[in-house]
Design a protein around this motif. Structure first.
Motif, PDB file in Angstrom:
ATOM      1  N   ASP A 158      35.725  35.209  45.842  1.00 36.26           N
ATOM      2  CA  ASP A 158      35.102  36.530  45.789  1.00 36.26           C
ATOM      3  C   ASP A 158      34.056  36.558  44.676  1.00 36.26           C
ATOM      4  O   ASP A 158      34.189  35.853  43.671  1.00 36.26           O
ATOM      5  N   ALA A 159      33.031  37.378  44.850  1.00 33.43           N
ATOM      6  CA  ALA A 159      31.957  37.479  43.869  1.00 33.43           C
ATOM      7  C   ALA A 159      32.464  38.088  42.572  1.00 33.43           C
ATOM      8  O   ALA A 159      33.201  39.070  42.583  1.00 33.43           O
ATOM      9  N   GLY A 160      32.076  37.467  41.465  1.00 34.47           N
ATOM     10  CA  GLY A 160      32.436  37.974  40.144  1.00 34.47           C
ATOM     11  C   GLY A 160      33.253  36.972  39.360  1.00 34.47           C
ATOM     12  O   GLY A 160      33.836  36.037  39.910  1.00 34.47           O
ATOM     13  N   SER A 161      33.287  37.221  38.067  1.00 33.68           N
ATOM     14  CA  SER A 161      34.095  36.373  37.185  1.00 33.68           C
ATOM     15  C   SER A 161      35.562  36.774  37.333  1.00 33.68           C
ATOM     16  O   SER A 161      35.880  37.830  37.903  1.00 33.68           O
ATOM     17  N   LEU A 162      36.454  35.960  36.799  1.00 33.40           N
ATOM     18  CA  LEU A 162      37.872  36.314  36.825  1.00 33.40           C
ATOM     19  C   LEU A 162      38.095  37.628  36.078  1.00 33.40           C
ATOM     20  O   LEU A 162      38.879  38.474  36.509  1.00 33.40           O
TER      21      LEU A 162
ATOM     22  N   PRO B 232      36.801  29.809  32.408  1.00 34.55           N
ATOM     23  CA  PRO B 232      35.372  29.688  32.715  1.00 34.55           C
ATOM     24  C   PRO B 232      35.134  29.447  34.209  1.00 34.55           C
ATOM     25  O   PRO B 232      36.022  28.970  34.929  1.00 34.55           O
ATOM     26  N   GLU B 233      33.957  29.771  34.652  1.00 32.28           N
ATOM     27  CA  GLU B 233      33.604  29.644  36.065  1.00 32.28           C
ATOM     28  C   GLU B 233      33.832  28.231  36.598  1.00 32.28           C
ATOM     29  O   GLU B 233      34.238  28.053  37.748  1.00 32.28           O
ATOM     30  N   GLU B 234      33.609  27.215  35.773  1.00 29.79           N
ATOM     31  CA  GLU B 234      33.764  25.835  36.258  1.00 29.79           C
ATOM     32  C   GLU B 234      35.221  25.480  36.576  1.00 29.79           C
ATOM     33  O   GLU B 234      35.480  24.438  37.179  1.00 29.79           O
TER      34      GLU B 234
END
Length: 186
Positions: free
Chosen positions: A164-168, A93-95
């Motif tokens: 960098d922009a974006g999810s994994l 997750p982003e967190e």
């Protein structure tokens, strides 16, 4: 704090990363990690064998998931690898981005941890290759597809950690696409 409180494993990882970043890997003890996470030393050892392994949490599960996904996936060898790599990427997750970046900085600062990190990457690639071999894919094809998948996951993770922009998942998909295109030019 309750002995079996949910999230203990994540708290231990976060505590270790914080202490390693602040005090250094060598100077940090298991007792300090446990105390910062609000658990006993015994609880730490229920989750991890030593302080080094706290930095590589989930490795065995990722290997198993990748292998099983490859075995059960439809399509070509590379498509199966893409499915497996993206499945693992989607579990972050982003967190967890910022703690992962801090963890990477700790790993990069210590030769023993860099060695363990390289071993981890090789084991993930091996899990992909073994899954492909189980599907009956020719060894050379299985090895190349697994290498590309492992490299893409590593690159996607590096991009994600540096912000960098974006999810994994998106960053890993982009790396997979770039590698597919590069392989086509060989």
């Amino acid at each position: 704090m309750a002995r079996w409180e949910p999230g203990t494993r994540v708290r231990l990882v976060d505590a270790a990363v914080e202490l390693f970043a602040r005090d250094g890997y060598e100077a940090t003890t298991v007792a300090q990690i446990a105390a910062l996470a609000g658990v006993s030393k015994m609880t730490f050892f229920r989750h991890f064998t030593d302080k080094r392994e706290v930095l590589f949490a989930g490795q065995a599960q990722f290997e198993l998931e990748m292998r099983e996904t490859v075995v059960g996936a439809e399509g070509s060898a590379f498509e199966a690898v893409c499915s497996a790599v993206l499945a693992v990427a989607s579990t972050f997750p982003e967190e967890r981005r910022e703690p992962s970046a801090r963890l990477e900085a700790v790993v990069r600062s210590h030769a023993d941890l860099l060695e363990r990190s390289a071993f981890k990457q090789a084991a993930l690639t091996q899990a992909l290759e073994e899954g492909l071999l189980e599907r009956g894919v020719a060894p050379a094809t299985a090895g190349l597809a697994a290498d590309l998948g492992g490299r893409a996951l590593h690159e996607g993770f590096a991009r994600w950690q540096r912000g960098d922009a974006g999810s994994l998942t998106e960053l890993t998909r982009s790396a997979l696409d770039e590698l597919r295109e590069a392989a086509g030019r060989l």
